[in-house]
Design a protein around this motif. Structure first.
Motif, PDB file in Angstrom:
ATOM      1  N   VAL A  15     -26.181 -78.339  56.128  1.00  0.00           N
ATOM      2  CA  VAL A  15     -25.611 -77.122  55.546  1.00  0.00           C
ATOM      3  C   VAL A  15     -24.215 -76.924  56.145  1.00  0.00           C
ATOM      4  O   VAL A  15     -24.021 -77.075  57.353  1.00  0.00           O
ATOM      5  CB  VAL A  15     -26.500 -75.895  55.834  1.00  0.00           C
ATOM      6  CG1 VAL A  15     -25.861 -74.627  55.295  1.00  0.00           C
ATOM      7  CG2 VAL A  15     -27.890 -76.098  55.214  1.00  0.00           C
ATOM      8  N   CYS A  16     -23.235 -76.577  55.300  1.00  0.00           N
ATOM      9  CA  CYS A  16     -21.839 -76.516  55.758  1.00  0.00           C
ATOM     10  C   CYS A  16     -21.573 -75.270  56.616  1.00  0.00           C
ATOM     11  O   CYS A  16     -22.357 -74.316  56.612  1.00  0.00           O
ATOM     12  CB  CYS A  16     -20.898 -76.530  54.552  1.00  0.00           C
ATOM     13  SG  CYS A  16     -20.830 -74.968  53.653  1.00  0.00           S
ATOM     14  N   VAL A  17     -20.446 -75.265  57.321  1.00  0.00           N
ATOM     15  CA  VAL A  17     -20.120 -74.155  58.226  1.00  0.00           C
ATOM     16  C   VAL A  17     -19.929 -72.842  57.468  1.00  0.00           C
ATOM     17  O   VAL A  17     -20.261 -71.773  57.976  1.00  0.00           O
ATOM     18  CB  VAL A  17     -18.857 -74.435  59.074  1.00  0.00           C
ATOM     19  CG1 VAL A  17     -19.152 -75.456  60.147  1.00  0.00           C
ATOM     20  CG2 VAL A  17     -17.697 -74.886  58.217  1.00  0.00           C
ATOM     21  N   THR A  18     -19.393 -72.928  56.247  1.00  0.00           N
ATOM     22  CA  THR A  18     -19.176 -71.698  55.480  1.00  0.00           C
ATOM     23  C   THR A  18     -20.520 -71.036  55.157  1.00  0.00           C
ATOM     24  O   THR A  18     -20.694 -69.833  55.332  1.00  0.00           O
ATOM     25  CB  THR A  18     -18.420 -72.005  54.171  1.00  0.00           C
ATOM     26  OG1 THR A  18     -17.251 -72.754  54.483  1.00  0.00           O
ATOM     27  CG2 THR A  18     -18.031 -70.728  53.439  1.00  0.00           C
ATOM     28  N   CYS A  19     -21.480 -71.837  54.694  1.00  0.00           N
ATOM     29  CA  CYS A  19     -22.795 -71.279  54.354  1.00  0.00           C
ATOM     30  C   CYS A  19     -23.505 -70.724  55.588  1.00  0.00           C
ATOM     31  O   CYS A  19     -24.312 -69.812  55.484  1.00  0.00           O
ATOM     32  CB  CYS A  19     -23.668 -72.346  53.694  1.00  0.00           C
ATOM     33  SG  CYS A  19     -23.206 -72.703  51.991  1.00  0.00           S
ATOM     34  N   LEU A  20     -23.203 -71.294  56.772  1.00  0.00           N
ATOM     35  CA  LEU A  20     -23.872 -70.854  57.998  1.00  0.00           C
ATOM     36  C   LEU A  20     -23.172 -69.663  58.650  1.00  0.00           C
ATOM     37  O   LEU A  20     -23.690 -69.069  59.587  1.00  0.00           O
ATOM     38  CB  LEU A  20     -23.930 -72.013  59.008  1.00  0.00           C
ATOM     39  CG  LEU A  20     -24.885 -73.154  58.659  1.00  0.00           C
ATOM     40  CD1 LEU A  20     -24.722 -74.294  59.660  1.00  0.00           C
ATOM     41  CD2 LEU A  20     -26.326 -72.670  58.640  1.00  0.00           C
TER      42      LEU A  20
ATOM     43  N   HIS B  14     -23.371 -83.806  50.686  1.00  0.00           N
ATOM     44  CA  HIS B  14     -23.203 -82.515  50.025  1.00  0.00           C
ATOM     45  C   HIS B  14     -24.033 -81.448  50.736  1.00  0.00           C
ATOM     46  O   HIS B  14     -25.185 -81.704  51.098  1.00  0.00           O
ATOM     47  CB  HIS B  14     -23.632 -82.605  48.558  1.00  0.00           C
ATOM     48  CG  HIS B  14     -22.736 -83.474  47.745  1.00  0.00           C
ATOM     49  ND1 HIS B  14     -21.459 -83.089  47.401  1.00  0.00           N
ATOM     50  CD2 HIS B  14     -22.904 -84.707  47.233  1.00  0.00           C
ATOM     51  CE1 HIS B  14     -20.892 -84.048  46.697  1.00  0.00           C
ATOM     52  NE2 HIS B  14     -21.739 -85.057  46.582  1.00  0.00           N
ATOM     53  N   CYS B  15     -23.451 -80.275  50.935  1.00  0.00           N
ATOM     54  CA  CYS B  15     -24.171 -79.147  51.528  1.00  0.00           C
ATOM     55  C   CYS B  15     -25.393 -78.832  50.657  1.00  0.00           C
ATOM     56  O   CYS B  15     -25.295 -78.769  49.433  1.00  0.00           O
ATOM     57  CB  CYS B  15     -23.246 -77.924  51.601  1.00  0.00           C
ATOM     58  SG  CYS B  15     -24.094 -76.411  52.081  1.00  0.00           S
ATOM     59  N   GLU B  16     -26.512 -78.629  51.309  1.00  0.00           N
ATOM     60  CA  GLU B  16     -27.745 -78.340  50.571  1.00  0.00           C
ATOM     61  C   GLU B  16     -27.674 -77.012  49.817  1.00  0.00           C
ATOM     62  O   GLU B  16     -28.402 -76.807  48.856  1.00  0.00           O
ATOM     63  CB  GLU B  16     -28.938 -78.296  51.540  1.00  0.00           C
ATOM     64  CG  GLU B  16     -29.337 -79.660  52.067  1.00  0.00           C
ATOM     65  CD  GLU B  16     -30.343 -79.569  53.209  1.00  0.00           C
ATOM     66  OE1 GLU B  16     -30.848 -78.449  53.476  1.00  0.00           O
ATOM     67  OE2 GLU B  16     -30.610 -80.628  53.813  1.00  0.00           O
ATOM     68  N   ARG B  17     -26.787 -76.123  50.269  1.00  0.00           N
ATOM     69  CA  ARG B  17     -26.743 -74.805  49.646  1.00  0.00           C
ATOM     70  C   ARG B  17     -25.630 -74.694  48.614  1.00  0.00           C
ATOM     71  O   ARG B  17     -25.857 -74.219  47.510  1.00  0.00           O
ATOM     72  CB  ARG B  17     -26.579 -73.717  50.710  1.00  0.00           C
ATOM     73  CG  ARG B  17     -27.662 -73.836  51.751  1.00  0.00           C
ATOM     74  CD  ARG B  17     -28.204 -72.588  52.378  1.00  0.00           C
ATOM     75  NE  ARG B  17     -27.851 -71.317  51.841  1.00  0.00           N
ATOM     76  CZ  ARG B  17     -28.615 -70.655  50.987  1.00  0.00           C
ATOM     77  NH1 ARG B  17     -29.744 -71.180  50.555  1.00  0.00           N
ATOM     78  NH2 ARG B  17     -28.249 -69.482  50.586  1.00  0.00           N
ATOM     79  N   CYS B  18     -24.427 -75.128  48.974  1.00  0.00           N
ATOM     80  CA  CYS B  18     -23.302 -74.900  48.057  1.00  0.00           C
ATOM     81  C   CYS B  18     -22.755 -76.185  47.426  1.00  0.00           C
ATOM     82  O   CYS B  18     -21.894 -76.123  46.554  1.00  0.00           O
ATOM     83  CB  CYS B  18     -22.177 -74.163  48.783  1.00  0.00           C
ATOM     84  SG  CYS B  18     -21.297 -75.187  49.964  1.00  0.00           S
ATOM     85  N   HIS B  19     -23.268 -77.345  47.875  1.00  0.00           N
ATOM     86  CA  HIS B  19     -22.879 -78.658  47.322  1.00  0.00           C
ATOM     87  C   HIS B  19     -21.496 -79.143  47.737  1.00  0.00           C
ATOM     88  O   HIS B  19     -21.058 -80.190  47.282  1.00  0.00           O
ATOM     89  CB  HIS B  19     -22.979 -78.691  45.787  1.00  0.00           C
ATOM     90  CG  HIS B  19     -24.373 -78.521  45.288  1.00  0.00           C
ATOM     91  ND1 HIS B  19     -24.692 -78.481  43.944  1.00  0.00           N
ATOM     92  CD2 HIS B  19     -25.555 -78.372  45.938  1.00  0.00           C
ATOM     93  CE1 HIS B  19     -25.999 -78.300  43.801  1.00  0.00           C
ATOM     94  NE2 HIS B  19     -26.537 -78.223  44.995  1.00  0.00           N
ATOM     95  N   THR B  20     -20.775 -78.409  48.587  1.00  0.00           N
ATOM     96  CA  THR B  20     -19.465 -78.908  48.995  1.00  0.00           C
ATOM     97  C   THR B  20     -19.642 -80.070  49.975  1.00  0.00           C
ATOM     98  O   THR B  20     -20.758 -80.388  50.388  1.00  0.00           O
ATOM     99  CB  THR B  20     -18.613 -77.791  49.643  1.00  0.00           C
ATOM    100  OG1 THR B  20     -17.240 -78.193  49.637  1.00  0.00           O
ATOM    101  CG2 THR B  20     -19.048 -77.507  51.083  1.00  0.00           C
ATOM    102  N   PHE B  21     -18.550 -80.726  50.344  1.00  0.00           N
ATOM    103  CA  PHE B  21     -18.634 -81.827  51.301  1.00  0.00           C
ATOM    104  C   PHE B  21     -18.865 -81.283  52.699  1.00  0.00           C
ATOM    105  O   PHE B  21     -18.274 -80.296  53.111  1.00  0.00           O
ATOM    106  CB  PHE B  21     -17.325 -82.625  51.317  1.00  0.00           C
ATOM    107  CG  PHE B  21     -17.090 -83.430  50.080  1.00  0.00           C
ATOM    108  CD1 PHE B  21     -18.105 -84.202  49.528  1.00  0.00           C
ATOM    109  CD2 PHE B  21     -15.850 -83.440  49.465  1.00  0.00           C
ATOM    110  CE1 PHE B  21     -17.888 -84.970  48.389  1.00  0.00           C
ATOM    111  CE2 PHE B  21     -15.619 -84.195  48.327  1.00  0.00           C
ATOM    112  CZ  PHE B  21     -16.643 -84.967  47.782  1.00  0.00           C
TER     113      PHE B  21
HETATM  114 ZN   LIG Z   1     -22.407 -74.889  51.973  1.00  0.00          ZN
END
Ligand SMILES: [Zn+2]
Length: 199
Positions: free
Chosen positions: A71-76, A59-66
């Motif tokens: 940290v996921c690409v969207t959050c970055l 899970h992404c540390e920021r948004c919890h998505t897979f």
């Molecule tokens: Zn994220």
């Protein structure tokens, strides 16, 4: 369950396939026979893909998505508007919103919905983390895009209540989305419209 003379490995495979949502004994047996008789290569690919996904996806540390990264690409993505936060139930719902191509903010994925009868409470869907995120990132607007089902509405209400004390605007997708529907099955134009008409 298991025919008297079925090998243990086959019974174990049928049991494993039955874990999938909507799959009963009959379907699981059909899948198992199909894989073993007609598609052993496919069965091995399935096995490797499952192993790879289960061990590699977190899970992404920021948004919890897979994601496969912390940290996921969207959050970055630096092009995203960090003051806009869209709350969705699942990564599938997030993907549905992304496909509209009209939303440029960030996400918070609950990875579920409130369901008191099933013992799913506010801790389980990460409301404390959501509140911390809103505070720390100085989020200006939280768009609640939970599904228009009974549980989705209860969840939306809880999110709004939790954020009431914070200095943030909370909006809900407009009612263009049919009642009882899950976002991932709603057409893109309707979602885009519900976004633009949010209140
Ligand atoms: Zn994220």
């Amino acid at each position: 369950m298991k025919p008297a003379d079925a090998p243990d490995a086959l019974a174990a495979l049928v049991e494993a396939l039955r874990r999938l949502p909507g799959v009963g004994v009959k379907s699981a047996q059909r899948m198992a026979y199909h894989l073993l008789q007609h598609d052993r290569d496919g069965a091995l690919r399935l096995s490797h893909a499952l192993d790879h996904a289960v061990h590699g996806i977190r899970h992404c540390e920021r948004c919890h998505t897979f994601t496969e990264q912390p940290v996921c690409v969207t959050c970055l993505d630096p092009a995203r508007d960090t003051r806009l936060l869209c709350v969705v139930e699942t990564p599938a719902d997030q993907a549905a919103v992304e496909r509209t191509g009209t939303y440029r903010g960030l996400y918070f994925v609950l990875m579920g919905r409130l369901s008191p009868l099933d013992g799913v409470g506010v801790q389980d869907i990460g409301l404390p983390e959501l509140m911390a995120r809103v505070r720390e990132d100085e989020v200006r607007e939280v768009i609640v895009a939970t599904n228009f089902t009974a549980e989705g509405e209860i969840t939306a209400h809880a999110v709004a209540e939790a954020l009431r004390a914070l200095d943030v605007r909370v909006t809900r997708l407009a009612r263009g989305v049919p009642i009882g529907s899950e976002l991932e099955y709603v057409d893109l134009g309707t979602i885009a419209h519900a976004f633009s008409e949010r209140r």
